[in-house]
Design a protein around this motif. Structure first.
Motif, short mmCIF file in Angstrom:
data_model
loop_
_atom_site.label_atom_id
_atom_site.label_comp_id
_atom_site.label_asym_id
_atom_site.label_seq_id
_atom_site.Cartn_x
_atom_site.Cartn_y
_atom_site.Cartn_z
N PHE A 80 23.34 -8.73 -16.91
CA PHE A 80 23.32 -9.47 -15.83
C PHE A 80 22.12 -9.89 -15.69
O PHE A 80 21.24 -10.82 -14.41
N GLN A 81 21.25 -8.42 -16.06
CA GLN A 81 19.95 -8.99 -16.30
C GLN A 81 19.11 -10.78 -17.06
O GLN A 81 18.11 -10.95 -16.62
N GLY A 82 19.94 -11.73 -17.26
CA GLY A 82 19.96 -12.81 -17.75
C GLY A 82 20.24 -13.78 -16.84
O GLY A 82 18.64 -14.61 -16.00
N ALA A 83 21.48 -13.19 -15.62
CA ALA A 83 20.85 -14.03 -14.77
C ALA A 83 20.15 -13.50 -13.31
O ALA A 83 19.66 -14.22 -12.33
N LEU A 145 -2.39 -4.24 -12.36
CA LEU A 145 -0.70 -3.67 -12.71
C LEU A 145 0.25 -4.72 -12.18
O LEU A 145 0.75 -5.35 -11.66
N GLY A 146 0.46 -4.61 -13.95
CA GLY A 146 1.44 -5.88 -14.73
C GLY A 146 2.04 -5.83 -15.85
O GLY A 146 1.95 -4.98 -16.22
N THR A 147 3.20 -6.83 -15.50
CA THR A 147 3.52 -5.96 -16.99
C THR A 147 4.43 -7.73 -17.04
O THR A 147 4.58 -8.80 -16.43
N LEU A 148 5.18 -7.79 -18.80
CA LEU A 148 5.67 -9.51 -19.29
C LEU A 148 6.40 -9.03 -19.50
O LEU A 148 6.76 -7.92 -20.74
N ASP A 149 7.55 -9.53 -19.40
CA ASP A 149 8.87 -9.15 -19.56
C ASP A 149 9.58 -11.05 -20.19
O ASP A 149 8.93 -11.66 -20.02
N ASP A 150 10.19 -10.60 -21.65
CA ASP A 150 10.90 -11.50 -21.66
C ASP A 150 12.30 -12.35 -21.35
O ASP A 150 12.52 -11.76 -19.35
N PHE A 151 13.29 -13.51 -21.70
CA PHE A 151 13.97 -13.75 -20.45
C PHE A 151 15.76 -12.65 -19.80
O PHE A 151 16.32 -12.77 -19.28
N TRP A 152 15.38 -11.91 -20.98
CA TRP A 152 16.47 -10.69 -21.26
C TRP A 152 15.94 -9.86 -20.19
O TRP A 152 15.98 -8.54 -20.67
N TRP A 153 14.96 -9.42 -19.94
CA TRP A 153 14.72 -8.57 -18.95
C TRP A 153 14.17 -7.72 -19.80
O TRP A 153 14.46 -6.27 -20.23
#
Length: 538
Positions: A80-83, A145-153
């Motif tokens: 669901f993280q992709g959605a 304050l942050g993060t970088l995540d890919d598209f599958w979270w």
């Protein structure tokens, strides 16, 4: 032929010998019932018919429908993280925010923007970086304050206070999947993504209860642009060694900013069949190896395959629609009312945060912090699937910074969906919660209410459904004479309660709450400090 005759003759000859126990050895053993399938099998699907192990046509239809349903349920709950990420991208595009541009909330985010459990306390700057044409650079602002995540979270890198720049700002070089080209000698924090698109989730803080200084800093320093191999980060000596060609050294192009405050936008993923369509878009966009083969297996089993059209027939669409309904109901139940006792932060309490148990990878609990340093737990060897499902159903983004016990850094959260009597919150009732003296935060705290359905901020005439120690965007919550702070939650402001100590609810809607501590202090982690349960007043 002679060999065959000899063997046969030998067998006959031996068969005539009187060898004790031989007859018993030649008798076939009884077939254990455990390895047979009865003619009638009673299951949750009803009676399944087998004749000497052969399934009837009706049974075959039932078991294959159930198999497809099971794969669909698994696919929804485990990917669901992709959605989630695709819904954000489509929401951005709907308001004109393209990849490699930034959406900034200069007056903070309010309830008009539908984002999973976002806050109304910090200046958000959000975006999506496209790596499909090669490495990209993201220059981060100081004091963020942050993060970088890919598209599958999946976490790619932190930036700001918890990241390698430690709040001073820096250049982050993001490498796409499979990249084997040149990288700079220095000057960049290098991170590799497993997907071609990376989500930026950045926050900056108010200064003297004013968002303007943070907004000015972000707009002056945040940049997104392509990496020039052999340019900045490559020395002339490196070129003379023959290891690298020289590239251009030029001022990066200006980054496009879009205003987000007050903008109506929906980034919430569909909870029905549409979730599979969103997931399919991510599968088609990203490399086939971007996700674990086991997870891709569930998707492939329902027709979501890289390079192929997702076009379920009438039967399969019916199954997927039913599976989505049940998966959504299950995901919502996991998020709203966890059954795992260790997800609750205090014994007998309704305040919960499962990341302390699952860690940010949903595999191993977050490390203990001792005088000698971090003390990691041994790997569990398994993924806490329910935790991952619950988290990405209700939360945007993931980072180790959300699951750490380090005092004075990052932020910590406690969720609450039940009152002191373990009933769901009724928007028509009045509640109160008391935060004892010495709220353990070095920066600020806030309490925010969320709409049960959207998991976004509760939309009322207040616009910002929060209370806290900042006096923007709503008045500061004032402490009582004993040092404790009480916040009331109700449709109308209770008599004698100051505006800063009241969050408005909607009598037609249910809600849940999140307590945030920015730069949390030791008493939170030791649990010496504990908020009250949220109690019904009337």
């Amino acid at each position: 032929m002679k060999q065959i005759g000899f063997v046969a003759a030998t067998v006959v000859c031996v068969g005539t010998l009187a060898i004790p126990g031989l007859a018993a050895a030649q008798t076939a053993p009884a077939i254990p019932p455990s390895i047979t399938t009865p003619d009638k099998v009673e299951t949750r699907l009803g009676t399944l018919d087998f004749k000497d192990g052969f399934p009837s046509p009706e049974t075959v239809d039932k078991v294959y429908d159930n198999l497809d349903f099971t794969h669909a349920l698994d696919a929804y709950m485990n990917t669901f993280q992709g959605a989630n990420s695709q819904a954000i991208r489509e929401g951005f595009l709907s308001i004109g925010v393209n990849d490699n541009e930034l959406l900034i909330f200069s007056e903070l985010m309010d309830a008009k923007s539908l984002f999973l459990t976002a806050n109304a306390d910090t200046v958000y700057f959000l975006g999506i970086i496209d790596l499909s044409n090669g490495p990209m650079v993201f220059e981060t602002p100081p004091k963020s304050l942050g993060t970088l995540d890919d598209f599958w979270w999946r976490w790619v890198s932190d930036f700001g206070a918890p990241g390698p720049d430690r709040g001073l700002g820096g250049k982050y070089l993001l490498l796409p999947p499979g990249y084997d080209g040149p990288v700079p000698e220095g000057g960049f924090y290098v991170a590799r993504s497993r997907t071609t698109r990376v989500l930026i989730l950045g926050r900056s803080f108010l200064e003297n209860n004013d968002p303007k200084p943070a907004v000015e800093t972000i707009k002056a320093t945040a940049k997104i642009y392509p990496y020039e191999a052999g340019g900045v980060g490559t020395s002339i000596a490196e070129f003379l060694s023959g290891k690298m060609m020289l590239g251009k050294v030029s001022e990066p192009p200006a980054t496009v900013f879009h205003e987000g405050s007050g903008v109506v936008v929906n980034t919430i993923p569909a909870g029905d069949f549409g979730a599979f369509e969103l997931i399919n878009k991510v599968v088609q966009q990203e490399p086939a190896t971007a996700l674990d083969p086991e997870l891709m297996g569930s998707l492939a089993a329902i027709g979501i395959i890289k390079g192929k059209e997702f076009s379920p027939d009438e039967r399969m669409k019916r199954i997927l629609t039913e599976a989505a309904a049940l998966a959504n109901a299950t995901s919502r139940s996991l998020f709203m009312k966890p059954r795992a006792a260790d997800w609750y932060y205090y014994p007998g309490s309704a305040w919960f945060n499962f990341l302390f148990v699952t860690g940010s990878e949903f595999e191993t609990p977050i490390p203990e912090i001792t005088r000698e340093g971090a003390k990691p737990f041994p790997p569990t060897g398994y993924r806490t699937l329910n935790g991952r499902t619950a988290f990405f159903y209700g939360v945007t983004g993931i980072t180790p910074a959300m699951a750490m016990r380090v005092p004075g850094i990052g932020s910590q959260y406690l969720f609450n969906a039940l009152d002191a009597d373990k009933n769901y919150f009724d928007g028509a009732k009045t509640y109160k919660v008391t935060l004892p003296k010495g709220i353990p935060e070095a920066n600020f705290w806030s309490l925010t209410l969320y709409d049960n359905q959207t998991r976004s901020m509760l939309d009322t005439p207040q616009r910002y459904p929060r209370a806290g120690s900042q006096s923007y965007p709503s008045p500061v919550a004032e402490a009582d004479a004993d040092g404790s702070t009480t916040v009331y939650l109700s449709p109308t402001q209770p008599a004698g309660v100051k505006r800063g100590n009241w969050i408005q609810t909607d009598p037609k809607k249910g809600w849940f709450a999140i307590l945030r501590l920015y730069s949390p202090l030791e008493p939170f982690f030791t649990k010496e400090w504990r908020p009250s349960e949220i109690q019904v007043v009337n």
